[in-house]
Motif scaffolding. Sequence first.
Motif, short mmCIF file in Angstrom:
data_model
loop_
_atom_site.label_atom_id
_atom_site.label_comp_id
_atom_site.label_asym_id
_atom_site.label_seq_id
_atom_site.Cartn_x
_atom_site.Cartn_y
_atom_site.Cartn_z
N MET A 148 1.26 -0.84 0.25
CA MET A 148 -0.20 0.15 -0.03
C MET A 148 1.00 0.71 -0.03
SD MET A 148 -2.27 1.06 2.52
CE MET A 148 -4.24 -0.57 2.58
N ARG A 149 0.63 2.36 -0.66
CA ARG A 149 1.41 3.06 -1.26
C ARG A 149 1.09 4.01 0.07
NH1 ARG A 149 0.86 5.04 -6.99
NH2 ARG A 149 -1.31 3.95 -5.86
N ARG A 150 1.62 4.56 0.75
CA ARG A 150 1.41 5.76 1.58
C ARG A 150 1.98 6.69 1.94
NH1 ARG A 150 -0.79 3.13 6.59
NH2 ARG A 150 0.15 4.21 7.33
N VAL A 151 1.29 8.49 2.33
CA VAL A 151 2.99 9.59 1.73
C VAL A 151 1.72 9.94 3.11
CG1 VAL A 151 0.56 10.93 0.22
CG2 VAL A 151 3.56 11.00 0.73
N VAL A 152 2.73 11.31 3.19
CA VAL A 152 1.71 12.17 4.94
C VAL A 152 2.46 13.87 3.78
CG1 VAL A 152 4.12 12.87 6.07
CG2 VAL A 152 2.25 13.00 7.11
N GLY B 271 -12.31 9.78 -0.16
CA GLY B 271 -11.87 8.71 -0.22
C GLY B 271 -11.34 7.80 1.18
N ASN B 272 -10.06 8.92 0.68
CA ASN B 272 -8.59 7.56 0.98
C ASN B 272 -7.61 8.71 2.08
OD1 ASN B 272 -6.94 9.33 -0.82
ND2 ASN B 272 -5.88 7.61 -2.09
N VAL B 273 -7.75 9.75 2.42
CA VAL B 273 -7.59 10.68 3.14
C VAL B 273 -7.34 10.50 4.91
CG1 VAL B 273 -6.77 13.04 3.91
CG2 VAL B 273 -7.38 12.64 1.62
N GLU B 274 -6.40 10.11 5.89
CA GLU B 274 -6.66 10.58 6.91
C GLU B 274 -6.12 11.43 7.84
OE1 GLU B 274 -4.81 6.64 7.91
OE2 GLU B 274 -5.63 5.34 6.73
N VAL B 275 -7.20 11.96 8.91
CA VAL B 275 -6.35 13.25 9.86
C VAL B 275 -6.02 12.16 10.87
CG1 VAL B 275 -6.88 15.57 10.11
CG2 VAL B 275 -8.11 14.09 7.72
N GLU B 276 -4.52 13.16 11.58
CA GLU B 276 -4.86 13.22 12.77
C GLU B 276 -3.73 14.69 13.21
OE1 GLU B 276 -2.37 9.35 13.93
OE2 GLU B 276 -2.59 9.45 12.44
N ALA B 277 -3.92 14.27 14.69
CA ALA B 277 -2.40 15.60 14.86
C ALA B 277 -1.14 14.79 15.47
CB ALA B 277 -3.18 16.12 16.54
N TYR B 278 -0.19 15.74 15.54
CA TYR B 278 0.83 14.83 16.12
C TYR B 278 1.92 16.19 16.46
CZ TYR B 278 5.18 12.16 16.06
OH TYR B 278 6.08 11.65 16.66
N HIS B 279 2.39 15.50 17.83
CA HIS B 279 3.05 16.35 18.79
C HIS B 279 4.68 15.21 18.64
CE1 HIS B 279 5.19 18.94 21.46
NE2 HIS B 279 5.13 19.38 21.51
N GLY B 280 5.39 16.61 17.35
CA GLY B 280 6.68 16.26 18.24
C GLY B 280 7.75 16.20 15.99
N LYS C 293 -4.40 11.54 -5.19
CA LYS C 293 -4.81 11.01 -7.03
C LYS C 293 -3.54 9.76 -7.21
CE LYS C 293 -8.04 14.29 -8.91
NZ LYS C 293 -7.83 15.51 -9.80
N LEU C 294 -2.31 9.93 -6.56
CA LEU C 294 -1.06 8.87 -7.09
C LEU C 294 -1.17 8.17 -5.57
CD1 LEU C 294 0.81 12.32 -7.70
CD2 LEU C 294 -0.09 10.48 -8.96
N TYR C 295 -1.51 8.00 -4.54
CA TYR C 295 -1.41 7.34 -2.91
C TYR C 295 -2.76 6.59 -2.78
CZ TYR C 295 3.56 9.45 -3.52
OH TYR C 295 4.83 10.09 -3.50
N ASP C 296 -2.01 5.29 -2.61
CA ASP C 296 -3.56 4.55 -1.42
C ASP C 296 -4.30 5.04 -0.33
OD1 ASP C 296 -3.04 2.61 -3.51
OD2 ASP C 296 -1.59 2.13 -2.66
N VAL C 297 -3.12 6.01 0.81
CA VAL C 297 -3.61 6.32 1.23
C VAL C 297 -2.49 8.16 1.67
CG1 VAL C 297 -3.69 6.58 4.22
CG2 VAL C 297 -3.72 4.43 2.90
N VAL C 298 -3.43 8.82 1.70
CA VAL C 298 -2.99 10.57 2.30
C VAL C 298 -3.05 10.79 4.25
CG1 VAL C 298 -2.84 12.24 2.26
CG2 VAL C 298 -3.23 11.01 0.14
N HIS C 299 -2.31 10.46 4.54
CA HIS C 299 -2.11 11.02 6.05
C HIS C 299 -2.23 12.86 5.93
CE1 HIS C 299 -1.34 6.82 8.17
NE2 HIS C 299 -1.18 6.66 6.69
N VAL C 300 -2.33 13.27 6.78
CA VAL C 300 -3.41 14.57 6.88
C VAL C 300 -2.38 14.97 8.24
CG1 VAL C 300 -3.90 16.85 6.73
CG2 VAL C 300 -4.44 15.42 4.80
N SER C 301 -0.95 15.61 8.68
CA SER C 301 -0.82 15.07 9.82
C SER C 301 -1.25 16.64 10.51
CB SER C 301 0.58 14.45 10.18
OG SER C 301 1.19 14.96 10.99
#
Length: 159
Positions: free
Chosen positions: A1-5, A62-71, A26-34
């Motif tokens: 699975m191709r993933r990117v942030v 349809g393939n975006v996951e969103v979460e916060a991150y500290h670090g 459109k280019l990746y299976d999952v896009v993580h928005v951090s």
Amino acid sequence: MRRVVCPGSYDPITNGHLDIIQRASKLYDVVHVSVMINKSKQGLFPVEQRIDLIRQTTASFGNVEVEAYHGLLVDFCKERDIPAIVKGLRAVSDFDYELQMAQMNNGLSGVETLFVPTNPTYSFLSSSLVKEVATWGGDVSHLVPPVVLSALRDRLQHP
């Protein structure tokens, strides 16, 4: 699975951010928005609201996951097995800074950074500029999604 942030503060998310996230989706299976948290900065919107606004505005992708991150972003990538970062570039001045960050991230962890040129329509756009114009009652309706415009008006008490 191709993933990117796609990292950022997203305070608030703009049409420029959405353009980059949509193109990545459109280019990746999952896009993580951090949503990166900087404790030394006071944002206009609380992190939870930024996450909610991003989720609402990217739901149709349809393939975006969103979460916060500290670090460190590279730690976010390692923890989720994400091999690449996508960053939008508005101008040459963005490239100078982002190239240094990309080289540091690669040196720390081997994570690659891919630069995507911003759509010329959004080449001037930043969250800071949107907040400044909106604070003074200026029209930013063409710069942010409708749900963000509504949140800005509520936060700034403008009709």
